[in-house]
Structures are given as structure tokens and as C-alpha cells.
Design a protein around this motif. Structure first.
Motif, PDB file in Angstrom:
ATOM      1  N   PHE A 212       0.825  -1.220   0.000  1.00 65.01           N
ATOM      2  CA  PHE A 212       0.000   0.000   0.000  1.00 65.01           C
ATOM      3  C   PHE A 212       0.854   1.265   0.000  1.00 65.01           C
ATOM      4  O   PHE A 212       0.369   2.335   0.343  1.00 65.01           O
ATOM      5  N   ASN A 213       2.152   1.129  -0.289  1.00 72.29           N
ATOM      6  CA  ASN A 213       3.046   2.288  -0.256  1.00 72.29           C
ATOM      7  C   ASN A 213       3.100   2.941   1.120  1.00 72.29           C
ATOM      8  O   ASN A 213       3.378   4.125   1.268  1.00 72.29           O
ATOM      9  N   ALA A 214       2.781   2.170   2.174  1.00 72.41           N
ATOM     10  CA  ALA A 214       2.915   2.672   3.543  1.00 72.41           C
ATOM     11  C   ALA A 214       3.850   1.722   4.277  1.00 72.41           C
ATOM     12  O   ALA A 214       3.787   0.510   4.071  1.00 72.41           O
TER      13      ALA A 214
ATOM     14  N   LYS B  20       3.704   2.314   9.972  1.00 71.86           N
ATOM     15  CA  LYS B  20       2.520   3.145   9.749  1.00 71.86           C
ATOM     16  C   LYS B  20       1.272   2.277   9.579  1.00 71.86           C
ATOM     17  O   LYS B  20       0.207   2.567  10.133  1.00 71.86           O
ATOM     18  N   LEU B  21       1.459   1.164   8.820  1.00 71.68           N
ATOM     19  CA  LEU B  21       0.348   0.247   8.601  1.00 71.68           C
ATOM     20  C   LEU B  21      -0.152  -0.324   9.918  1.00 71.68           C
ATOM     21  O   LEU B  21      -1.359  -0.377  10.188  1.00 71.68           O
TER      22      LEU B  21
END
Lengths: 300, 105
Positions: free
Chosen positions: A19-21, A25-26
Motif C-alpha cells: 500500500f506504499n505505507a 505506519k500500517l
């Protein structure tokens, strides 16, 4: 989190970013989802109890009506100020995250410090409000029908302290018996009873009502009985605002930890300020929860 | 919502929106306009307004302050769908289906 280990680009180690995170952060987001569900469980339970006792549930504006250094009733004002403080600290947090993206260490330090100040002021305000809630200000009379009735003067909600002619904040611990209240009602015909369903009795009816139903005089609030009305009201108040306050407290601790790291230059060396962003997510979530607590506890 | 990383003006925009919406809520809570005290769909009109205003504030906090608006679509769905499905379901179970408890007890 360890961006420098680029020779091992395994998924979930931070090399690949689903998710490009990043992983951290996820996981913060996933924690926040579960926490959001916990809080919605609390607030839904509050709603359930309130719908179960619609007639006798206390009016929030009769309960939270104080403002520091101001005389008289100012419903909603103090909690509006608390909301403003928390929104303001959310703004300073976003600014800290924003300057973190631009690697401006000194500005991150400035805005993080202001966020800590805002969070601390909020916690102190909450302590003040809890103090007032526990001390109580109008007093109530418990009855056999399990609802608490209040004193009124000329069809306006009044207080036991007023009728007994004492100041509830003069430092003395007052206790009154039902008989004292009845005697005082006989001497002061302008006072009468407001029942839990907001129905006013005349002075004469009030004396008869208390003679038949009154069990004890309640001053203040704890987990088993409170002067405001149904005991669940105080239970939910302590539980929901307490749980939220605990989140704010943990948030302030986290902010202090990352502030120390920012000052030491840990994130400067790491090459990014993502830790500030992750704690920022948590901090905004605390603000988000307060928005709902404010609506469902104080407004509705 | 635009590109967030280069300027700060959007932060203050969101701040003013949150502040004004809160001010409207407090003003309505103090004034309590009589026409809003009528009951529609189970609760007073004023409570429906409070809930809508609260959801607007929540959307701005999550989408702007928490940057969810800028995340990938998959992440947005992963975060929003559980909350948007489970919370209304729980409210339905407790507030609508749970009311028979007042008949039983």
C-alpha cells in the motif's frame, strides 16, 4: 523502519511497502481501527442505556455547567474550550509532521513542544472537570423508585446547598439527612422537588413525596451512586472520559519520547521523521475520539 | 485537497473548518432552537444535526490531518470499510434490536 537495510528487500521488513505505507505506519493504522471499534462499543453501550431510561437520564447541561473563575451556570462552555484545545494541539501536531517531511529539525521541536503543552492543558482541564463531577454541586435525593430527584426553586433547578444556606466550596464536608431536607422544605416554601422526569411538584407535594419515597441525600458522585441521576450515568462518564484521558496521557508520554529523540538527532541521522508521523496518527485519533465523546456525552 | 507537502495553508483551512463546526454545535446546544426539538426518526432533529456535523469533523480529521486522503485506494478501503460496516451494525444491534431489554427487565 530500517530503511538502510536495502540489501534485504523482504516484504514487511520495510524494504517493500505494501500500500506504499511502511510497516510501522500500517500497524499504527490497524491498531487505530481496533481502538476505534472499542470506543464505538463504549459509546453504543452508552446510547443503549440512555434509550433504556429516556425519561430519567440526566440532562448534560444540568451536570456540566461550570467554568473556572466564573460564577453561575455556563453549560457547554468549558467542554467547548477543551475541544478547542485538543483541535489546536492537532494542528500543531500536523505542523510538526509537515516540517518533519522537510527535515527542519528546529521547527519540529517547536511544534512538537506546543503539542505537548496542548495535551497537558487538556489533561489538567479533564482533572478539573472530574474534580467538579466528583464533588458535585447541586445534590440529589435518592428514592425507592431508583431515580434521583433534585431541588428546585420557583420551577428552576436549584441546589440543596442553596436551600440549606451553605456554600458547597467553603472547604467543609457537608452531609444532610432526609429529615433535615424535609424540615428545610417546610421552612422554605419557595423550594420544591424536581422529579427525575423533570416534573415539578409543589412544596406540599414535595414534602409528602419525600416522606414516602426518599431514602438518602446524595452529595457528589462515585461509581455506585451519584447526585445527577441514574448510576450508569456516572459509571459511563468515568469509564469513557477516563479511557479517553488515558489515551491522551499515553499520547503525551509518546510525544515526550519522540521529542527527546528529535532533539538528540535520532531521526535526522535516520534520514526521515516517520516516527513523528506515526505518533501524529495516534494523536489525531485521540482528537477524533474526543469529537465523538463531545457529541454523544455533552451535546446530545 | 491538493499537494500537502509544500505549504501549510491547508492545515489552517482545516483548523478553521473544525473550529467553525464546533462553534455551530455549541451555539445550537446553548440556544436549542424550538423547531429543532421535534422528534424525527427516533430522536430530535437537533441530534441528527449534531451527528452530521460530527461526521463532517471526523472526515476532515481522518482525511486531512491523518493524510488518509493521500494514501493508496487499497489502504483507504482497508481502514475505512471495517469501521463503516461494523460500527453501524453494532449501533443497529444495540439501539434498535436491543430495546426489548427495557420490556424484559
Amino acid at each position: 523502519m530500517s530503511e538502510h537495510k536495502e540489501n534485504t528487500p523482504k516484504a514487511w521488513s520495510g524494504g517493500d511497502k505494501p500500500f506504499n505505507a511502511s510497516y510501522g505506519k500500517l500497524m499504527m493504522w490497524f491498531f487505530l481501527i481496533t481502538d476505534a471499534l472499542t470506543f464505538s462499543g463504549f459509546l453504543a453501550a452508552y446510547g443503549w442505556s440512555r434509550f433504556k431510561y429516556p425519561e430519567i437520564w440526566p440532562n448534560p447541561e444540568d451536570v456540566f455547567s461550570h467554568f473556572p473563575f466564573l460564577e453561575g451556570d455556563h453549560p457547554l462552555l468549558f467542554v467547548a474550550l477543551m475541544t478547542f484545545i485538543l483541535i489546536m494541539s492537532s494542528v500543531t501536531m500536523v505542523l510538526a509532521v509537515n516540517y518533519g517531511h522537510k527535515m527542519q529539525k528546529n521547527k519540529v521541536i517547536l511544534w512538537l513542544s506546543l503539542t505537548i503543552v496542548g495535551g497537558s492543558i487538556f489533561l489538567l482541564s479533564q482533572a478539573w472537570e472530574w474534580g467538579h463531577f466528583i464533588h458535585g454541586d447541586k445534590g440529589g435525593i435518592d428514592t425507592k423508585t431508583e431515580s434521583v430527584v433534585h431541588l428546585a426553586k420557583d420551577n428552576e433547578l436549584s441546589s440543596i446547598y442553596d436551600m440549606m444556606g451553605v456554600d458547597s466550596y467553603d472547604g467543609n464536608e457537608y452531609e444532610f439527612t432526609v429529615n433535615q431536607i424535609i424540615t428545610s422544605l417546610e421552612e422554605n416554601p419557595e423550594y420544591h422537588i424536581r422529579k427525575a422526569n423533570r416534573e415539578f411538584l409543589t412544596n406540599e407535594q414535595s414534602i409528602n413525596y419525600l416522606n414516602e419515597n426518599a431514602t438518602e441525600v446524595i452529595l457528589g458522585a462515585n461509581l455506585t451512586r451519584n447526585e445527577y441521576g441514574h448510576r450508569l450515568f456516572a459509571d459511563y462518564f468515568y469509564f469513557i472520559t477516563g479511557f479517553h484521558g488515558f489515551h491522551v496521557f499515553s499520547g503525551v508520554i509518546l510525544l515526550i519520547i519522540i521529542l527527546i529523540n528529535v532533539i538528540k538527532g535520532t531521526y535526522e541521522r535516520r534520514g526521515h521523521y516517520e516516527m513523528v508521523e506515526k505518533v501524529g496518527l495516534y494523536w489525531h485519533f485521540v482528537d477524533l475520539v474526543w469529537v465523538f465523546v463531545f457529541t454523544f456525552f455533552y451535546l446530545v | 485537497m491538493g499537494n500537502h507537502s509544500n505549504s501549510n495553508w491547508w492545515i489552517w483551512k482545516v483548523f478553521w473548518i473544525l473550529l467553525i463546526v464546533t462553534a455551530i454545535e455549541v451555539a445550537l446546544g446553548i440556544i436549542k432552537p424550538p423547531f429543532m426539538m421535534e422528534v424525527y426518526f427516533g430522536t430530535k432533529l437537533i441530534n441528527h444535526i449534531f451527528i452530521i456535523l460530527t461526521l463532517i469533523k471526523a472526515a476532515y480529521i481522518v482525511m486531512e490531518f491523518m493524510h488518509l486522503g493521500q494514501e493508496k485506494k487499497g489502504l483507504k478501503l482497508v481502514i475505512l470499510l471495517p469501521a463503516l460496516i461494523l460500527i453501524p451494525y453494532m449501533l443497529f444491534i444495540l439501539l434498535t434490536e436491543g430495546l426489548y431489554a427495557s420490556i424484559m427487565i
